[in-house]
Design a protein around this motif. Structure first.
Motif, short mmCIF file in Angstrom:
data_model
loop_
_atom_site.label_atom_id
_atom_site.label_comp_id
_atom_site.label_asym_id
_atom_site.label_seq_id
_atom_site.Cartn_x
_atom_site.Cartn_y
_atom_site.Cartn_z
N GLU A 33 3.60 23.39 1.94
CA GLU A 33 4.00 22.61 0.54
C GLU A 33 3.64 21.25 0.84
OE1 GLU A 33 6.03 24.43 2.58
OE2 GLU A 33 8.02 23.36 2.93
N ASP A 34 2.90 20.80 1.67
CA ASP A 34 2.43 19.30 1.79
C ASP A 34 0.79 19.57 1.14
OD1 ASP A 34 3.72 19.02 4.81
OD2 ASP A 34 4.39 18.12 3.22
N THR A 35 0.24 20.97 0.92
CA THR A 35 -0.90 20.97 0.23
C THR A 35 -1.02 20.13 -1.31
OG1 THR A 35 -1.29 23.00 1.29
CG2 THR A 35 -2.66 22.48 -0.76
N ALA A 36 -2.00 19.37 -1.02
CA ALA A 36 -2.17 18.49 -2.32
C ALA A 36 -3.32 17.62 -2.06
CB ALA A 36 -0.87 17.36 -2.62
N VAL A 37 -3.80 16.96 -3.40
CA VAL A 37 -4.60 15.81 -3.09
C VAL A 37 -3.95 14.37 -2.63
CG1 VAL A 37 -6.62 14.52 -4.30
CG2 VAL A 37 -6.15 16.90 -4.61
N TYR A 38 -4.30 13.72 -1.90
CA TYR A 38 -3.45 12.59 -1.40
C TYR A 38 -4.53 11.32 -1.98
CZ TYR A 38 -0.13 15.21 1.36
OH TYR A 38 0.81 16.02 1.69
N TYR A 39 -3.63 10.50 -2.55
CA TYR A 39 -4.22 9.37 -3.03
C TYR A 39 -3.67 8.00 -2.43
CZ TYR A 39 -5.87 12.29 -6.85
OH TYR A 39 -6.27 13.11 -7.36
N CYS A 40 -4.36 7.02 -2.15
CA CYS A 40 -3.94 5.68 -1.62
C CYS A 40 -3.88 4.80 -2.76
CB CYS A 40 -4.61 5.15 -0.38
SG CYS A 40 -6.04 4.79 -0.53
N ALA A 41 -3.11 3.71 -2.95
CA ALA A 41 -3.06 2.93 -3.85
C ALA A 41 -2.54 1.49 -3.31
CB ALA A 41 -1.76 3.22 -4.92
N VAL A 86 0.88 -1.32 -0.01
CA VAL A 86 -0.01 -0.15 0.08
C VAL A 86 0.80 1.03 0.03
CG1 VAL A 86 -1.68 1.11 0.95
CG2 VAL A 86 -1.83 -1.27 1.16
N ALA A 87 0.50 2.32 -0.82
CA ALA A 87 1.18 3.34 -0.93
C ALA A 87 0.40 4.84 -0.88
CB ALA A 87 2.24 3.44 -2.16
N TRP A 88 0.92 5.78 -0.45
CA TRP A 88 0.22 7.17 -0.60
C TRP A 88 1.10 7.95 -1.59
CZ3 TRP A 88 -4.20 8.54 1.63
CH2 TRP A 88 -4.74 7.87 2.59
N PHE A 89 0.42 8.64 -2.50
CA PHE A 89 1.04 9.61 -3.42
C PHE A 89 0.07 10.92 -3.21
CE2 PHE A 89 3.84 6.73 -6.34
CZ PHE A 89 3.09 5.87 -5.88
N ARG A 90 0.75 12.00 -3.71
CA ARG A 90 0.14 13.24 -3.65
C ARG A 90 0.14 13.88 -4.94
NH1 ARG A 90 3.66 16.13 1.11
NH2 ARG A 90 5.41 16.56 -0.20
N GLN A 91 -0.71 14.91 -5.28
CA GLN A 91 -0.49 15.70 -6.54
C GLN A 91 -1.13 16.95 -5.85
OE1 GLN A 91 -2.45 14.31 -9.97
NE2 GLN A 91 -1.20 15.41 -11.28
N ALA A 92 -0.15 18.15 -6.27
CA ALA A 92 -0.47 19.26 -6.10
C ALA A 92 -0.91 20.25 -7.23
CB ALA A 92 0.55 20.20 -5.45
N PRO A 93 -1.58 21.03 -7.18
CA PRO A 93 -2.17 21.76 -8.37
C PRO A 93 -1.02 22.05 -9.15
CG PRO A 93 -3.27 22.77 -6.44
CD PRO A 93 -2.18 21.80 -5.94
N GLY A 94 -1.06 21.70 -10.65
CA GLY A 94 -0.06 22.04 -11.66
C GLY A 94 1.17 21.04 -11.47
#
Length: 125
Positions: free
Chosen positions: A88-96, A33-41
C-alpha cells in the motif's frame, strides 16, 4: 527553482528505500520540506514534513514508525528513509518546499510553493 526527487524503485514487501530530494535555486535552509505521494486512482496524500529548523516533523499515521524524514541544509537535500515497506506504499512520491508554512499547514499540499517531478515506488507482495 528546481526540486529533483530520486531513489524510487521496485522492491518487495518488508524492504527499504531511501528517497532524496535535491533543491536548487532557493535558500533551502529557510524552507519547510515535505513528501507527498499519489497512488493510481487516488488523491495525493501527505507523507511527512520537516520544518526549516528540523524540530517540527509530522508524519502520516500510515507511515509513522516506518518512515523517517531528514534534511541536510548544507547540501540542500532532504531524504525520506522508508523501512518495512508495504504494497500500500506503492505510489509516486513527490517532494515539495514551502517558504512560509505554518505548523498547522504542514500536512496540506496547498501550503507548498515548489514541487519535484516525482519518483515511482512500487512494493510487491
Amino acid at each position: 527553482v528546481q526540486l529533483q526527487a530520486s531513489g524510487g524503485g521496485l522492491v518487495q514487501a518488508g524492504d527499504s528505500l531511501r528517497l532524496s530530494c535535491a533543491a536548487s535555486g532557493l535558500t533551502f535552509r529557510r524552507y519547510t520540506v515535505a513528501w507527498f505521494r499519489q497512488a493510481p486512482g487516488k488523491e495525493r496524500e501527505f507523507v511527512a514534513a520537516i520544518n526549516w529548523a528540523g524540530n517540527s516533523i509530522p508524519y502520516a499515521e500510515s507511515v509513522k514508525g516506518r518512515f523517517a524524514i531528514s534534511r541536510d541544509n548544507a547540501k540542500s537535500t532532504a531524504n525520506l528513509q522508508m523501512n518495512s515497506l508495504k504494497p500500500e506504499d506503492t505510489a509516486v512520491y513527490y517532494c515539495a518546499a514551502g517558504r512560509q508554512v505554518i505548523t498547522s499547514s504542514m500536512r496540506t499540499d496547498q501550503a507548498y510553493d515548489y514541487w519535484g517531478q516525482g519518483t515511482q515506488v512500487t512494493v510487491s507482495s
